[in-house]
Design a protein around this motif. Structure first.
Motif: not given
Length: 391
Positions: A272-285
């Protein structure tokens, strides 16, 4: 007939709309499409883009701009408005902040199906999911996401310095730059503090941004996910905890204990926080092009938000990584590196200050050192600010 109060509202809005600067996404929007949606975090300029397009057209008498939170919609529906507008000869209906209208997805679907000759462009919160609404709009509406200002856009908007956008390859070949600016670093420092949001020059900017954070969590996310007020407050507490630790290696157990929720809810709240532009989640490949890999690090969404959450004194190392990630994820697939900080395509990026050495990437093919506090680069050493010219 459409009530005159709506046309008067549109004209008042248009009078206050700047036209000299357009966001990077403006020319990429298919304005002629039957239904188009633009989502993004609060305050990044979605509304302004709609009004700029109206001002650019000669057939404005066939256009109508409304905001879904206008008092008109207390006792009127979107579908009824569209019906009346089409009868009046209208061809373009612009609906701002559509997520504030209760039955937005169902009524947009109805408008699409009933009025094939009407062009509808709507904006909404980035938390909005057109596939989760009461009616599936995914096959009807083309969706675009607007991010905050890049460093390149900031220089044009606030300092009248125009520059083209540069691809990653052009940046790595040292072709990026700002013409006429001999010393870019003071501007770059200013950007990190307050340059991500177009309203940065308004009085009380920090307080306004704090209000954006509160409204995003307690209104946008809470309404979308049907959260209780107490749960929304826990999300705000979660953001505060992450802001002190970011880049943060996610631990559902620890976060759950800190904010008092089940660990099973934590991934959903982070999304929710990511979609709302509050955080970014760096994922692996492991997720491939869909970007659904395992989350390796959590960042605050952008350096300006990070600075405000840190009361003006963010950790400089974390700030550098946050800037790089926020700028590069817009146009590129950015994944976590097992050996360093980030991977984009065939290149691995290590972020640091001007004294950063090559040890971290000396055995990595395609390794790049991204250095802060330098004006120009050489070889595999690239100035950090250059990556703000990517969009």
């Amino acid at each position: 007939m459409v009530e005159s109060v709506l046309y008067a509202y549109m004209e008042e809005q248009l009078k206050r709309t700047p036209v000299s600067f357009r966001r990077y996404l403006y020319d990429g929007i298919p304005w002629e499409n039957q239904m188009t949606g633009i989502v993004g975090a609060r305050g990044v300029g979605k509304s302004t883009m709609l009004k700029q397009y109206i001002l650019s057209r000669k057939d404005r008498q066939q256009m109508l701009y409304v905001s879904a939170d206008h008092t008109y919609f207390t006792d009127h529906s979107l579908t009824a408005l569209a019906d009346e507008f089409v009868k009046d000869g209208g061809t373009y209906l612009f609906i701002d902040e559509v997520h504030k209208y209760r039955n937005w997805s169902r009524e947009l679907k109805q408008i699409y199906d009933i009025h094939p000759g009407l062009h509808v462009v709507f904006t909404g919160s980035s938390i909005m999911d057109i596939e989760k609404g009461e009616a599936d709009l995914s096959r009807r509406a083309l969706m675009y996401k607007l991010e905050g200002l890049s460093f390149r856009e900031y220089m044009e908007l606030f300092h009248s310095v125009r520059s083209p956008a540069f691809t990653v390859d052009e940046i790595l070949k040292h072709k990026a730059g700002l013409e006429g600016i001999e010393h870019p670093l003071p501007y770059f420092r200013e950007y990190l503090k307050r340059g991500y949001y177009p309203f940065a020059s308004e009085t009380g900017f920090e307080k306004r941004l704090q209000q954006v954070i509160t409204q995003t969590i307690e209104s946008d996310i809470a309404q979308y996910a049907d959260l209780k007020a107490s749960t929304a407050r826990k999300l705000k507490k979660m953001l505060g905890i992450i802001s002190t630790l970011a880049p943060y290696k996610p631990s559902s157990e620890k976060l759950a204990v800190e904010i008092g929720v089940s660990k099973n809810n934590v991934p959903e709240y982070l999304l929710y926080l990511e979609k709302a532009g509050m955080i970014g989640q760096l994922r692996d490949d492991t997720g491939g092009m869909r970007g659904l890999g395992k989350t390796e690090k959590i960042y605050i969404d952008n350096p300006t938000l990070m600075t405000v959450l840190a009361n003006g004194t963010p950790d400089i190392g974390n700030l550098r990584e946050t800037f790089f990630y926020s700028q590069m994820k817009v146009m590129n697939e950015v994944t976590a590196s097992k050996e360093s900080d980030f991977v984009i395509g065939q290149h691995t990026f290590e972020i640091g200050g001007k004294k950063k050495g090559h040890k971290q990437i000396e055995n990595i093919t395609g390794g790049i050192i991204v250095k802060d506090d330098i004006e120009y680069g050489h070889g595999i050493e690239i100035p950090l600010w250059h990556f703000g010219l990517n969009y």
